[in-house]
Design a protein around this motif. Structure first.
Motif, PDB file in Angstrom:
ATOM      1  N   GLU A  37     -51.439 -25.618  24.559  1.00 34.52           N
ATOM      2  CA  GLU A  37     -52.141 -25.174  25.766  1.00 34.52           C
ATOM      3  C   GLU A  37     -51.281 -24.152  26.520  1.00 34.52           C
ATOM      4  O   GLU A  37     -50.723 -24.452  27.573  1.00 34.52           O
ATOM      5  CB  GLU A  37     -52.452 -26.359  26.673  1.00 34.52           C
ATOM      6  CG  GLU A  37     -53.452 -27.344  26.085  1.00 34.52           C
ATOM      7  CD  GLU A  37     -53.803 -28.438  27.070  1.00 34.52           C
ATOM      8  OE1 GLU A  37     -54.354 -28.105  28.141  1.00 34.52           O
ATOM      9  OE2 GLU A  37     -53.507 -29.605  26.769  1.00 34.52           O
ATOM     10  N   PRO A  38     -51.183 -22.937  25.978  1.00 32.24           N
ATOM     11  CA  PRO A  38     -50.278 -21.950  26.572  1.00 32.24           C
ATOM     12  C   PRO A  38     -50.585 -21.591  28.022  1.00 32.24           C
ATOM     13  O   PRO A  38     -49.659 -21.392  28.821  1.00 32.24           O
ATOM     14  CB  PRO A  38     -50.401 -20.741  25.651  1.00 32.24           C
ATOM     15  CG  PRO A  38     -51.610 -20.962  24.830  1.00 32.24           C
ATOM     16  CD  PRO A  38     -51.873 -22.424  24.813  1.00 32.24           C
ATOM     17  N   GLY A  42     -47.385 -22.608  29.888  1.00 31.56           N
ATOM     18  CA  GLY A  42     -46.510 -21.463  29.671  1.00 31.56           C
ATOM     19  C   GLY A  42     -45.714 -21.055  30.891  1.00 31.56           C
ATOM     20  O   GLY A  42     -44.531 -20.716  30.791  1.00 31.56           O
ATOM     21  N   SER A  43     -46.325 -21.095  32.063  1.00 35.70           N
ATOM     22  CA  SER A  43     -45.598 -20.682  33.264  1.00 35.70           C
ATOM     23  C   SER A  43     -44.462 -21.648  33.572  1.00 35.70           C
ATOM     24  O   SER A  43     -43.369 -21.234  33.971  1.00 35.70           O
ATOM     25  CB  SER A  43     -46.539 -20.563  34.460  1.00 35.70           C
ATOM     26  OG  SER A  43     -47.174 -21.794  34.729  1.00 35.70           O
ATOM     27  N   ALA A  74     -41.012 -13.417  27.018  1.00 37.36           N
ATOM     28  CA  ALA A  74     -42.083 -13.416  26.021  1.00 37.36           C
ATOM     29  C   ALA A  74     -43.185 -14.411  26.379  1.00 37.36           C
ATOM     30  O   ALA A  74     -44.378 -14.101  26.270  1.00 37.36           O
ATOM     31  CB  ALA A  74     -41.519 -13.736  24.639  1.00 37.36           C
ATOM     32  N   VAL A  75     -42.800 -15.584  26.824  1.00 40.63           N
ATOM     33  CA  VAL A  75     -43.783 -16.609  27.203  1.00 40.63           C
ATOM     34  C   VAL A  75     -44.591 -16.128  28.406  1.00 40.63           C
ATOM     35  O   VAL A  75     -45.826 -16.252  28.432  1.00 40.63           O
ATOM     36  CB  VAL A  75     -43.087 -17.956  27.507  1.00 40.63           C
ATOM     37  CG1 VAL A  75     -44.038 -18.929  28.176  1.00 40.63           C
ATOM     38  CG2 VAL A  75     -42.519 -18.560  26.233  1.00 40.63           C
ATOM     39  N   VAL A  89     -43.795 -15.709  37.464  1.00 40.31           N
ATOM     40  CA  VAL A  89     -42.792 -16.141  36.477  1.00 40.31           C
ATOM     41  C   VAL A  89     -42.291 -14.957  35.651  1.00 40.31           C
ATOM     42  O   VAL A  89     -41.128 -14.936  35.255  1.00 40.31           O
ATOM     43  CB  VAL A  89     -43.278 -17.293  35.567  1.00 40.31           C
ATOM     44  CG1 VAL A  89     -43.533 -18.543  36.371  1.00 40.31           C
ATOM     45  CG2 VAL A  89     -44.477 -16.920  34.744  1.00 40.31           C
ATOM     46  N   LEU A  90     -43.146 -13.971  35.409  1.00 39.24           N
ATOM     47  CA  LEU A  90     -42.697 -12.792  34.681  1.00 39.24           C
ATOM     48  C   LEU A  90     -41.664 -12.018  35.497  1.00 39.24           C
ATOM     49  O   LEU A  90     -40.619 -11.617  34.981  1.00 39.24           O
ATOM     50  CB  LEU A  90     -43.876 -11.889  34.314  1.00 39.24           C
ATOM     51  CG  LEU A  90     -43.538 -10.624  33.535  1.00 39.24           C
ATOM     52  CD1 LEU A  90     -42.772 -10.938  32.253  1.00 39.24           C
ATOM     53  CD2 LEU A  90     -44.808  -9.840  33.223  1.00 39.24           C
TER      54      LEU A  90
END
Length: 106
Positions: A37-38, A42-43, A74-75, A89-90
């Motif tokens: 469940e990206p 992912g965050s 990358a995530v 988060v990026l």
């Protein structure tokens, strides 16, 4: 992905009773759950990766710190643009990576 491993990660996450699970345990949980469940995990994975890069466990390991930060970037980039946490988060991952590349400040 082995469903038993996914179930174990979910149980560990629920039993942690914290908003974000940190450290090695958090890395394992979020890496596992991001595969299935990206958008949901992912965050948090990116956030925990950035934190892990500042850990004393990798203080003297610049290659491992950079690998953690590269994974975080990358995530975060893989999250959909509509994800409400993607930009935050990026930006955090890119800033940490930039600081790592610049080296220690004197």
């Amino acid at each position: 992905m082995d469903q038993d491993i996914v179930m174990r990660a979910r149980v560990m996450l629920l039993s942690a009773n914290r908003r974000v699970v940190r450290g090695v345990e958090g890395l394992w949980i979020y890496r596992t759950l991001t595969r299935v469940e990206p958008e949901a995990y992912g965050s948090k994975l990116a956030y925990v990766l950035v934190e892990a890069s500042a850990s004393s466990l990798v203080r003297d390991m610049p290659e491992q710190r950079m690998a953690l930060l590269d994974e975080a970037v990358a995530v975060a980039r893989a999250l959909s643009p509509g994800n409400p946490f993607r930009d935050k988060v990026l930006a955090k991952a890119l800033a940490a990576r930039r600081r790592e590349l610049e080296g220690p400040s004197v």
